[in-house]
Design an enzyme around this catalytic site. Structure first.
Site, mmCIF file in Angstrom:
data_model
loop_
_atom_site.group_PDB
_atom_site.id
_atom_site.type_symbol
_atom_site.label_atom_id
_atom_site.label_comp_id
_atom_site.label_asym_id
_atom_site.label_seq_id
_atom_site.Cartn_x
_atom_site.Cartn_y
_atom_site.Cartn_z
ATOM 1 N N GLU A 37 0.743 -1.614 -0.303
ATOM 2 C CA GLU A 37 -0.065 -0.151 0.002
ATOM 3 C C GLU A 37 1.210 0.795 -0.022
ATOM 4 O O GLU A 37 0.485 2.334 -1.055
ATOM 5 C CB GLU A 37 -1.019 -0.241 1.394
ATOM 6 C CG GLU A 37 -1.606 -0.867 0.957
ATOM 7 C CD GLU A 37 -2.898 -0.660 -0.415
ATOM 8 O OE1 GLU A 37 -2.894 0.819 -0.114
ATOM 9 O OE2 GLU A 37 -3.681 -1.438 -0.366
ATOM 10 N N CYS A 184 -12.966 2.171 -16.391
ATOM 11 C CA CYS A 184 -12.947 3.672 -15.473
ATOM 12 C C CYS A 184 -11.812 3.893 -15.377
ATOM 13 O O CYS A 184 -11.543 4.861 -14.966
ATOM 14 C CB CYS A 184 -13.859 3.112 -13.885
ATOM 15 S SG CYS A 184 -14.975 5.175 -14.249
ATOM 16 N N CYS A 191 -16.885 1.311 -20.531
ATOM 17 C CA CYS A 191 -18.350 1.683 -19.929
ATOM 18 C C CYS A 191 -19.281 0.415 -20.272
ATOM 19 O O CYS A 191 -19.645 -0.415 -19.520
ATOM 20 C CB CYS A 191 -19.424 2.540 -20.255
ATOM 21 S SG CYS A 191 -18.353 4.717 -19.644
ATOM 22 N N CYS A 194 -18.568 -2.252 -17.511
ATOM 23 C CA CYS A 194 -18.136 -2.396 -16.292
ATOM 24 C C CYS A 194 -19.690 -2.836 -15.823
ATOM 25 O O CYS A 194 -20.264 -2.592 -16.205
ATOM 26 C CB CYS A 194 -17.777 -0.888 -15.858
ATOM 27 S SG CYS A 194 -17.672 0.180 -14.773
ATOM 28 N N CYS A 200 -24.896 3.105 -13.524
ATOM 29 C CA CYS A 200 -23.613 4.865 -12.972
ATOM 30 C C CYS A 200 -24.331 5.370 -14.044
ATOM 31 O O CYS A 200 -25.390 5.800 -14.746
ATOM 32 C CB CYS A 200 -22.768 3.941 -14.075
ATOM 33 S SG CYS A 200 -21.441 5.316 -14.095
#
Length: 318
Positions: A37, A184, A191, A194, A200
């Site tokens: 991370e 995205c 799209c 997705c 959305c």
């Protein structure tokens, strides 16, 4: 509130399309997840994976090994990864928690260099706690899905909680990051591929969410690096300023010393400015340094990228 349809779609998408082979997704070791991370902040997955993650773990297999190591050693293994505050914070955190990360997000969030999203990520990925994360990719997905033109942290956290699949927080968060990275995307989002597409709100004009703020042109700073020599060794200082604190390098000044001659220039681009350094040498220069080092000794020091460029230029011109 949402039904489970979109959440299940995100979960199913991850099962089929997620990056399951990433090493930090094949462990529940909180330290290894924490390290990934921190390394992935401001750095691409490819760079971390190919050059830094495994060598760092080989040198520091546990957080305890980071805690007992000198900061110089940690910085040396971070060399080339940039944003060295991350390495200093990692070292500070390792010492603070005696090499054992706490398991509560509130306690994690109180450690140096661990923000709310990173704390949530450690808990969600190591302990499968039902907590959302909010990295740059996730923020973009949320902005488009909810048609938010402004990235407001408070609103985004509310939306992240709203969309979270509490039964599968691990898969949900990993999916949200992967969707942001590959579907995205900032430009030309796909799209139709997705899993959030059906509901959305921003799919008809994804480029509007969030609205892009035009970045100011990065300014160029011109400075001079003083090449100090003594008995064939180079004089270096250990930096105290925040940006490169703890790293070794050449003395830098804003004005060119009189009668000194140029050895060439090196440049390096930071996040907020571009640095143009002219290398200056004059045997009459008297400047205080923290130590003199041979070429072999310098190999073992942690240097910033721009100072490594100077070293390479000097030794290649021998």
């Amino acid at each position: 509130m949402f039904g489970l349809n979109v959440k299940e779609a995100i979960y199913a998408w991850y099962q089929k399309n997620g990056r399951h082979d990433l090493p930090w997704r094949q462990t529940n070791d909180a330290y290894k997840i924490y390290l990934s991370e921190i390394m992935l902040q401001q750095t691409q997955v490819k760079t971390v994976l190919e050059r830094f993650y495994f060598p760092f773990l080989e040198r520091f297999p546990t957080l305890q090994s980071v805690a007992v190591a000198p900061l110089d050693d940690v910085l040396k293994m971070w060399e080339g990864l940039g944003y060295y505050t991350r390495a200093r914070n990692l070292h500070h955190t390792a010492i603070t928690c005696n090499g054992v990360l706490p398991k509560r997000p509130e306690e994690l969030g109180g450690l140096k260099g661990i923000g709310k999203s990173t704390a949530h990520a450690i808990c969600a990925f190591a302990y499968h706690e039902a907590l959302p994360i909010l990295d740059a990719n996730v923020k973009r997905v949320l902005c488009r899905y909810f048609a938010l033109s402004v990235k407001d942290e408070k609103v985004l956290w509310e939306k992240a909680w709203e969309l979270l699949h509490v039964k599968h927080p691990y898969e949900h968060n990993q999916a949200m990051m992967d969707i942001g990275a590959f579907v995205c995307t900032p430009k030309n989002p796909n799209c139709l591929a997705c899993p959030l597409e059906l509901t959305c709100k921003g799919k008809n004009a994804p480029e509007n969410y969030p609205k892009t703020i035009k970045k100011a042109k990065v300014p160029t700073k011109k400075r001079f690096a003083l090449v100090i020599k003594k008995e064939g060794k180079l004089g270096l200082v250990q930096r105290k300023e925040r940006l490169l604190h703890g790293l070794w390098g050449f003395v830098q000044v804003d004005e060119k010393p009189k009668n000194a001659h140029s050895l060439g220039k090196v440049t390096h681009t930071y996040s907020h400015f571009k640095l143009e350094l002219e290398m200056i040498y004059d045997k009459a220069l008297h400047v205080k340094v923290d130590g003199y080092f041979t070429e072999d000794e310098i190999e073992n020091l942690a240097l910033s990228t721009v100072d490594k460029k100077i070293i390479q230029t000097l030794f290649s011109s021998k």
